[in-house]
Design a protein around this motif. Structure first.
Motif, short mmCIF file in Angstrom:
data_model
loop_
_atom_site.label_atom_id
_atom_site.label_comp_id
_atom_site.label_asym_id
_atom_site.label_seq_id
_atom_site.Cartn_x
_atom_site.Cartn_y
_atom_site.Cartn_z
N SER A 31 0.87 -1.17 0.00
CA SER A 31 0.00 0.00 0.00
C SER A 31 0.91 1.22 0.00
CB SER A 31 -0.93 0.03 1.22
OG SER A 31 -0.22 0.44 2.37
N GLN A 32 0.38 2.35 -0.42
CA GLN A 32 1.18 3.57 -0.44
C GLN A 32 1.68 3.93 0.95
OE1 GLN A 32 2.38 5.34 -2.95
NE2 GLN A 32 1.47 3.92 -4.42
N GLU A 33 0.96 3.50 1.97
CA GLU A 33 1.30 3.83 3.35
C GLU A 33 2.66 3.27 3.78
OE1 GLU A 33 -0.71 3.30 7.82
OE2 GLU A 33 -1.54 2.26 6.08
N ILE A 34 3.12 2.22 3.09
CA ILE A 34 4.36 1.56 3.54
C ILE A 34 5.58 1.91 2.69
CG2 ILE A 34 3.04 -0.37 4.52
CD1 ILE A 34 4.05 -2.06 2.10
N VAL A 35 5.45 2.86 1.77
CA VAL A 35 6.57 3.16 0.86
C VAL A 35 7.83 3.53 1.63
CG1 VAL A 35 7.42 4.80 -0.87
CG2 VAL A 35 5.18 3.73 -1.16
N ASP A 36 7.72 4.43 2.59
CA ASP A 36 8.90 4.83 3.35
C ASP A 36 9.47 3.66 4.16
OD1 ASP A 36 8.89 7.40 2.37
OD2 ASP A 36 7.75 8.23 4.07
N ASP A 37 8.59 2.80 4.67
CA ASP A 37 9.07 1.62 5.40
C ASP A 37 9.83 0.68 4.48
OD1 ASP A 37 7.85 2.26 7.95
OD2 ASP A 37 5.93 1.76 7.03
N LEU A 38 9.34 0.51 3.26
CA LEU A 38 10.04 -0.34 2.29
C LEU A 38 11.40 0.23 1.94
CD1 LEU A 38 7.10 -1.24 -0.12
CD2 LEU A 38 8.21 -2.77 1.52
N ARG A 39 11.48 1.55 1.83
CA ARG A 39 12.77 2.17 1.56
C ARG A 39 13.75 1.88 2.69
NH1 ARG A 39 10.05 7.81 -0.52
NH2 ARG A 39 10.19 7.39 -2.77
N LEU A 40 13.28 1.99 3.92
CA LEU A 40 14.16 1.69 5.05
C LEU A 40 14.57 0.23 5.05
CD1 LEU A 40 15.56 2.44 7.68
CD2 LEU A 40 13.37 2.07 8.88
N GLU A 41 13.63 -0.66 4.76
CA GLU A 41 13.96 -2.08 4.69
C GLU A 41 15.03 -2.34 3.64
OE1 GLU A 41 11.83 -6.46 4.03
OE2 GLU A 41 10.72 -4.63 3.58
N ASN A 42 14.88 -1.75 2.46
CA ASN A 42 15.88 -1.91 1.40
C ASN A 42 17.24 -1.38 1.84
OD1 ASN A 42 14.00 -3.02 -0.34
ND2 ASN A 42 13.59 -1.12 -1.41
N LYS A 43 17.24 -0.21 2.47
CA LYS A 43 18.50 0.38 2.91
C LYS A 43 19.20 -0.50 3.94
CE LYS A 43 20.59 4.34 5.26
NZ LYS A 43 21.30 3.43 6.21
N LEU A 44 18.46 -1.02 4.90
CA LEU A 44 19.05 -1.86 5.93
C LEU A 44 19.62 -3.15 5.33
CD1 LEU A 44 16.36 -1.37 8.70
CD2 LEU A 44 18.73 -0.58 8.81
N ALA A 45 18.90 -3.75 4.39
CA ALA A 45 19.41 -4.95 3.73
C ALA A 45 20.69 -4.63 2.97
CB ALA A 45 18.35 -5.54 2.80
N SER A 46 20.74 -3.49 2.31
CA SER A 46 21.95 -3.08 1.59
C SER A 46 23.08 -2.78 2.57
CB SER A 46 21.67 -1.86 0.72
OG SER A 46 20.83 -2.20 -0.36
N ASP A 47 22.75 -2.23 3.73
CA ASP A 47 23.77 -1.97 4.75
C ASP A 47 24.46 -3.27 5.16
OD1 ASP A 47 23.28 0.72 4.76
OD2 ASP A 47 22.05 0.71 6.58
N TYR A 48 23.67 -4.34 5.28
CA TYR A 48 24.25 -5.64 5.62
C TYR A 48 25.19 -6.12 4.53
CZ TYR A 48 24.75 -10.63 6.36
OH TYR A 48 25.29 -11.90 6.52
N VAL A 49 24.77 -6.00 3.26
CA VAL A 49 25.62 -6.42 2.14
C VAL A 49 26.93 -5.65 2.14
CG1 VAL A 49 25.82 -6.46 -0.39
CG2 VAL A 49 23.68 -7.15 0.70
N LYS A 50 26.84 -4.34 2.32
CA LYS A 50 28.04 -3.51 2.30
C LYS A 50 28.96 -3.83 3.47
CE LYS A 50 25.37 0.16 1.42
NZ LYS A 50 24.87 1.52 1.15
N LEU A 51 28.38 -4.08 4.64
CA LEU A 51 29.19 -4.40 5.81
C LEU A 51 29.97 -5.70 5.60
CD1 LEU A 51 30.12 -4.00 8.73
CD2 LEU A 51 28.00 -5.12 9.48
N THR A 52 29.30 -6.75 5.13
CA THR A 52 29.99 -8.03 4.95
C THR A 52 30.97 -7.97 3.79
OG1 THR A 52 28.08 -8.82 3.66
CG2 THR A 52 28.16 -9.43 5.99
N ALA A 53 30.66 -7.16 2.78
CA ALA A 53 31.60 -7.02 1.65
C ALA A 53 32.84 -6.23 2.04
CB ALA A 53 30.90 -6.33 0.48
N SER A 54 32.75 -5.44 3.12
CA SER A 54 33.87 -4.59 3.52
C SER A 54 34.94 -5.34 4.30
CB SER A 54 33.35 -3.44 4.39
OG SER A 54 32.98 -3.91 5.69
#
Length: 566
Positions: free
Chosen positions: A126-149
């Motif tokens: 729903s449109q109500e969760i767009v910002d939450d989805l962005r945060l979820e994507n960012k956190l998942a990418s943070d994990y990828v970047k951390l382990t790749a580092s």
């Protein structure tokens, strides 16, 4: 001559322009007078989806190949921010399908599975969760970047996590221990950060579920995975079968491993080390592996010959580990070019062959499903996708001598027994995630305690006490699916049961088994998981007795193996 991947054009999607195009198409849907007219509009929407998905895939591939590349890091950030907007368009497309006055005609032409996917997907957005989805994507990418580092100092070298792997498989037990401890020291050093990333992921996913009307994230997680023909109760039945039949067989394999290694108790640094003479390894480098891969796929079938030549000639594989490269392996698909792409981290172990054949299984399925005009049918739901990959690993057994030479039988024993050992672990991951999302307020310490409890049920034969992080339940930090793809991991275990059925069948009739496999690949995602299992002539993992029937023959094969030659 076909274009090579390095020359594929990348253009960041213009979200404002795409928004205008999509709004115009959605508006025209209300004016169409026939199923044919609506089909034209829907195909135009799918063309925009194809363009967006393709740019997203190219950006992800180039970012994960080199996470230090500032341009593609920024592009990945762009998609993390804008994919939720795109998901909203897809949700509206699915809503249009569901309320179409011509649904019956469309369903007859396009099949029921598209509409099942539509109904489930609409429930996840729903449109109500767009910002939450962005945060979820960012956190998942943070994990990828951390382990790749990771830059781990070991024996005078700076190594990433994949490059450290060969040392964790050394014939010298002390070297294995030091390598494993060095790896887990990295995770322990970043324990607070990893706990924080995961805690925030659990909380944002729970918040999303509540906003969408779910009691917790579990049901939403299943809907996201597009599971239309089974639920958490079916998975619980499967887990019971694993505990009853596979854990005891895994324990017998572990007993044999301990005897071979001459140790009283297997530890975390013995886990992946199977033989006193060392684990089987490919007898050549990455280029040599690819050349033998060409021969293997040329001899397997005309379809695989054409497919693998395309992959090599168009540069559709990036296989070798290097600094700054993301961990793991995956197969992507670039819709506008109608080609798959294989990403992996070769590191000189037998896993190089496993990942090549595994990801080639995914890629071959996408290649064989390219005739489908419905985008959703290019690949099935993920548990069915993993049947193609895991089965390919076993169906190419007749060519393993090309890679392992005198160690071929050792490899086959390790490969088959590892498949058995994996299923209890994968099942533990799933049960852990059910606990986490059913108890979202649990503390990081409580999560680790639960993981440790499950390890004692599903993997009781490994001693972890010598490593503080592992003894406290931190092993799961390295399992990226837990962070990035909740509830995905059980798919590997379900598919493994199906792949093992293919192995059993191939022992009796390799030709007929390959025909069944190709038929499954061509079906793509045109059916649900259990429907595709039936198409392949396999038994559903959810049916009582399936697990027992599969492992009986495998247990006998493993018992007959002459371990003295290893």
């Amino acid at each position: 001559m076909s274009q090579r991947f390095e020359d594929f054009e990348y253009i960041r999607p213009d979200m404002e322009q795409l928004q205008q195009r999509m709004e115009a198409l959605f508006a025209s849907l209300s004016t169409v007078a026939s199923a044919d007219e609506q089909e034209v509009v829907l195909k135009r929407i799918n063309q925009i989806r194809s363009e967006f998905d393709s740019m997203s895939a190219i950006a992800r591939i180039r970012h994960t190949v080199n996470t230090k590349d500032a341009f593609y890091k920024a592009e990945q950030d762009f998609f993390d921010q804008n994919t939720p907007i795109y998901q909203g368009w897809v949700s509206r497309y699915y809503e249009a399908l569901m309320r179409s006055p011509f649904r019956a005609q469309l369903e007859e032409k396009w099949g029921k599975q598209l509409f099942r996917i539509a109904e489930l997907t609409v429930k996840t957005f729903s449109q109500e969760i767009v910002d939450d989805l962005r945060l979820e994507n960012k956190l998942a990418s943070d994990y990828v970047k951390l382990t790749a580092s990771a830059q781990i100092d070991f024996e005078g070298k700076q190594l990433n996590l994949a490059q450290l792997t060969p040392y964790t498989l050394s014939t010298d037990r002390e070297t294995r221990k030091r390598a494993q401890d060095a790896k887990y020291a990295f995770f322990a050093q970043h324990e607070a950060e990893l706990d924080d990333i995961y805690d925030r992921l659990v909380k944002v996913r729970t918040a999303i579920a509540h906003k969408l009307g779910y009691g917790n994230f579990v049901e939403l997680g299943y809907a996201r995975m597009k599971r239309s023909d089974y639920n958490a109760a079916n998975v619980a039945v499967f887990r019971e079968q694993v505990r009853a039949h596979l854990v005891p067989l895994a324990s017998r394999i572990r007993e044999q491993q301990a005897k071979l290694l001459g140790v009283d108790q297997l530890t975390y640094y013995d886990d992946k080390y199977r033989f006193p003479s060392g684990n089987p390894v490919p007898k050549g480098d990455a280029d040599w592996i690819i050349e033998n891969g060409k021969r293997m796929y040329a001899e397997l079938s005309p379809e695989t010959d054409t497919f693998f030549r395309m992959m090599t000639e168009q540069g559709l594989m990036d296989l070798v580990s290097k600094p700054g490269k993301a961990v793991g392996g995956y197969c992507s698909y670039i819709k506008t070019h109608r080609v798959p792409f294989i990403f992996s981290n070769f590191n000189g172990t037998s896993g190089d062959i496993d990942v090549l054949t595994h990801e080639a299984g995914h890629a071959f399925q996408k290649y064989m499903s390219g005739h489908h005009t419905v985008p959703e049918y290019l690949h099935p739901t993920l548990e069915a996708c993993e049947i193609h990959s895991m089965s390919m690993e076993f169906l190419v057994w007749p060519w393993m001598e090309l890679f392992f030479q005198e160690d071929t039988e050792k490899y086959k024993y390790a490969h088959l027994s590892d498949a058995i050992l994996f299923i209890p672990y994968g099942t533990a991951v799933d049960e852990f995630q059910h606990f986490v999302y059913e108890n979202p307020s649990a503390t990081p310490a409580e999560r680790k305690a639960k993981w440790r409890e499950l390890e004692r049920i599903y993997r009781p034969d490994l001693a972890l006490e010598e490593n503080d992080l592992l003894d406290r339940g931190g092993y799961w930090f390295q399992q990226r699916h837990i962070f990035r793809s909740p509830f995905y991991y059980i798919d590997y275990t379900l598919a493994q049961i199906c792949a093992l059925q293919f192995w059993v069948k191939s022992q009796a009739d390799a030709g007929h088994t390959w025909t069944d496999y190709v038929r499954l690949c061509k079906e793509g995602g045109s059916g649900s998981f259990t429907e595709l299992v039936a198409v392949a002539g396999l038994r559903s993992p959810f049916t009582e007795g399936t697990v027992a029937s599969v492992i009986d023959e495998i247990g006998e094969w493993l018992e007959r193996a002459d371990l003295s030659q290893f």
